[in-house]
Design an enzyme around this catalytic site. Structure first.
Site, PDB file in Angstrom:
ATOM      1  N   ASN A 121      28.485  36.709  -9.029  1.00  0.00           N
ATOM      2  CA  ASN A 121      29.851  36.622  -8.495  1.00  0.00           C
ATOM      3  C   ASN A 121      29.892  36.115  -7.293  1.00  0.00           C
ATOM      4  O   ASN A 121      31.015  35.510  -6.999  1.00  0.00           O
ATOM      5  CB  ASN A 121      30.254  38.333  -8.736  1.00  0.00           C
ATOM      6  CG  ASN A 121      31.768  38.349  -8.406  1.00  0.00           C
ATOM      7  OD1 ASN A 121      32.710  37.817  -9.162  1.00  0.00           O
ATOM      8  ND2 ASN A 121      32.339  39.350  -7.679  1.00  0.00           N
TER       9      ASN A 121
ATOM     10  N   ASP B   9      25.386  22.120   3.158  1.00  0.00           N
ATOM     11  CA  ASP B   9      23.986  22.579   2.817  1.00  0.00           C
ATOM     12  C   ASP B   9      23.873  23.993   3.261  1.00  0.00           C
ATOM     13  O   ASP B   9      23.260  24.174   4.195  1.00  0.00           O
ATOM     14  CB  ASP B   9      23.162  21.553   3.525  1.00  0.00           C
ATOM     15  CG  ASP B   9      21.687  22.129   3.269  1.00  0.00           C
ATOM     16  OD1 ASP B   9      21.360  22.677   2.340  1.00  0.00           O
ATOM     17  OD2 ASP B   9      20.885  21.440   4.125  1.00  0.00           O
ATOM     18  N   LEU B  10      24.276  25.060   2.403  1.00  0.00           N
ATOM     19  CA  LEU B  10      24.204  26.334   2.499  1.00  0.00           C
ATOM     20  C   LEU B  10      23.538  27.119   1.844  1.00  0.00           C
ATOM     21  O   LEU B  10      23.328  28.378   1.860  1.00  0.00           O
ATOM     22  CB  LEU B  10      25.765  26.883   2.950  1.00  0.00           C
ATOM     23  CG  LEU B  10      26.449  26.299   3.852  1.00  0.00           C
ATOM     24  CD1 LEU B  10      27.928  26.973   4.061  1.00  0.00           C
ATOM     25  CD2 LEU B  10      25.822  26.339   5.421  1.00  0.00           C
ATOM     26  N   LYS B  11      22.968  26.501   0.912  1.00  0.00           N
ATOM     27  CA  LYS B  11      21.745  27.028  -0.114  1.00  0.00           C
ATOM     28  C   LYS B  11      22.116  28.338  -0.393  1.00  0.00           C
ATOM     29  O   LYS B  11      21.400  29.558  -0.286  1.00  0.00           O
ATOM     30  CB  LYS B  11      20.408  26.813   0.649  1.00  0.00           C
ATOM     31  CG  LYS B  11      19.974  25.626   1.223  1.00  0.00           C
ATOM     32  CD  LYS B  11      18.770  25.929   1.789  1.00  0.00           C
ATOM     33  CE  LYS B  11      18.119  24.456   2.478  1.00  0.00           C
ATOM     34  NZ  LYS B  11      18.770  23.981   3.487  1.00  0.00           N
TER      35      LYS B  11
ATOM     36  N   THR C 107      10.227  23.422   0.949  1.00  0.00           N
ATOM     37  CA  THR C 107       8.871  22.650   1.320  1.00  0.00           C
ATOM     38  C   THR C 107       8.116  23.510   2.518  1.00  0.00           C
ATOM     39  O   THR C 107       7.101  23.210   2.510  1.00  0.00           O
ATOM     40  CB  THR C 107       9.346  21.572   1.878  1.00  0.00           C
ATOM     41  OG1 THR C 107      10.379  21.438   2.788  1.00  0.00           O
ATOM     42  CG2 THR C 107       9.750  20.336   0.902  1.00  0.00           C
TER      43      THR C 107
ATOM     44  N   LYS D  77      25.830  15.598   6.240  1.00  0.00           N
ATOM     45  CA  LYS D  77      25.324  17.027   5.703  1.00  0.00           C
ATOM     46  C   LYS D  77      25.596  17.760   6.883  1.00  0.00           C
ATOM     47  O   LYS D  77      25.181  17.771   7.910  1.00  0.00           O
ATOM     48  CB  LYS D  77      24.110  16.989   5.610  1.00  0.00           C
ATOM     49  CG  LYS D  77      23.376  18.125   5.172  1.00  0.00           C
ATOM     50  CD  LYS D  77      22.022  18.189   4.639  1.00  0.00           C
ATOM     51  CE  LYS D  77      20.954  18.345   5.604  1.00  0.00           C
ATOM     52  NZ  LYS D  77      20.847  19.797   6.179  1.00  0.00           N
TER      53      LYS D  77
ATOM     54  N   ASP E  66      22.663  34.540  -3.950  1.00  0.00           N
ATOM     55  CA  ASP E  66      23.171  35.987  -3.921  1.00  0.00           C
ATOM     56  C   ASP E  66      23.479  36.331  -5.304  1.00  0.00           C
ATOM     57  O   ASP E  66      23.284  35.587  -6.183  1.00  0.00           O
ATOM     58  CB  ASP E  66      24.705  35.846  -3.158  1.00  0.00           C
ATOM     59  CG  ASP E  66      24.838  37.541  -2.356  1.00  0.00           C
ATOM     60  OD1 ASP E  66      24.655  38.479  -2.940  1.00  0.00           O
ATOM     61  OD2 ASP E  66      24.977  37.393  -1.138  1.00  0.00           O
TER      62      ASP E  66
ATOM     63  N   ARG F 276      17.373  13.135  12.588  1.00  0.00           N
ATOM     64  CA  ARG F 276      17.158  12.744  14.088  1.00  0.00           C
ATOM     65  C   ARG F 276      16.873  11.340  14.293  1.00  0.00           C
ATOM     66  O   ARG F 276      17.221  10.894  15.308  1.00  0.00           O
ATOM     67  CB  ARG F 276      15.862  13.901  14.593  1.00  0.00           C
ATOM     68  CG  ARG F 276      16.470  15.171  14.933  1.00  0.00           C
ATOM     69  CD  ARG F 276      15.168  16.064  15.041  1.00  0.00           C
ATOM     70  NE  ARG F 276      14.591  16.075  13.455  1.00  0.00           N
ATOM     71  CZ  ARG F 276      13.454  17.123  13.333  1.00  0.00           C
ATOM     72  NH1 ARG F 276      13.145  17.790  14.482  1.00  0.00           N
ATOM     73  NH2 ARG F 276      13.042  17.004  12.143  1.00  0.00           N
TER      74      ARG F 276
END
Ligand code: C5P
Length: 229
Positions: free
Chosen positions: A67, A59-61, A118, A32, A64, A209
């Site tokens: 388009n 994982d850049l979520k 979360t 990831k 916007d 981790r």
């Protein structure tokens, strides 16, 4: 069946990430790439990981206008990533545009959504005028995600069983906050073991981790994969 383990490459530079990845094999883990590494190292690093044969979850979520999100999804797909994500709270038009944007690719990445972060508790949701309980908000946004034809959601282990029952076994659940028995909790508040995660029906676990800071990362990977089969 390829591995259900996604290692969070939370490193501050391409050099550190690639140095860590040297010891890994695409047959035993996926990777990831999140904000920290992507902002530091950019698409070149993602291309390198893909070239090495790894399944990469970008994982850049995205969140916007439709388009812009659609265009970002296309750019991500061109990098050859295996999975990418958007915020479900961007709405159905945004999610549908994202899905449409990927439809033309021969091997489109899996497209999943974040429901409620979360870190957002009831008090935080109320401050942005969401008065219903976090669990209900998660459930509603997961339903919207499914209705838009996305492949699944990122969720906590606590939400997993309810979401599997609600959305069906094909709807992918990807879950962080996983800790093998005996490893440090770090800043995660509600953790579950890989074995418990699998028993809850979670499809992919995200572990950072406990692997990246282990003395013997390969031993931890082997143990986690054993529990995830
Ligand atoms: O090191 P650790 O196993 O805690 O890393 C978990 C990874 O999952 C990190 O990249 C973190 O940003 C991500 N994540 C999370 N909790 C969420 C969503 C994403 O820990 N709710």
């Amino acid at each position: 069946m390829t591995s259900r383990l996604i290692i969070a490459l939370d490193f501050p530079s391409a050099e550190l990430a690639l140095n860590f990845v040297k010891q890994l094999s695409p047959s035993t883990c996926k990777l990831k790439v999140g904000f920290e590494l992507f902002v530091a190292a950019g698409p070149d690093l993602v291309r390198k990981l893909v070239e090495q044969g790894f399944d990469v979850f970008l994982d850049l979520k995205f969140h916007d206008i439709p388009n812009t999100v659609a265009a970002a999804c296309k750019s991500a797909a061109k990098l050859g990533v295996w999975m990418l994500n958007v915020h479900a709270s961007g709405g159905d038009k945004m999610m549908l545009a994202a899905r449409e944007a990927l439809a033309g690719f021969q091997l489109p990445p899996k497209l999943i959504a974040v429901t409620v972060l979360t870190s957002m508790d009831q008090a935080q949701l109320e401050k942005i005028n969401i008065s219903q309980a976090p669990e209900q908000q998660v459930s509603d946004l997961a339903a919207l995600t499914k209705a838009c034809g996305l492949d699944g959601v990122v969720c906590s282990a606590q939400e997993a069983q309810q979401l599997k029952a609600q959305c069906g076994s094909e709807f992918l659940l990807v879950t962080p906050g996983i800790r093998p028995v005996g490893s440090k909790q770090d800043d995660q508040s509600r953790i579950v073991t890989p074995l418990a995660a699998r028993q809850m029906g979670i499809d992919y676990v995200v572990v950072g981790r406990p692997i990246t800071q282990a003395n013997d990362p390969l031993a931890v990977i082997t143990a986690i994969n054993f529990d995830l089969v």
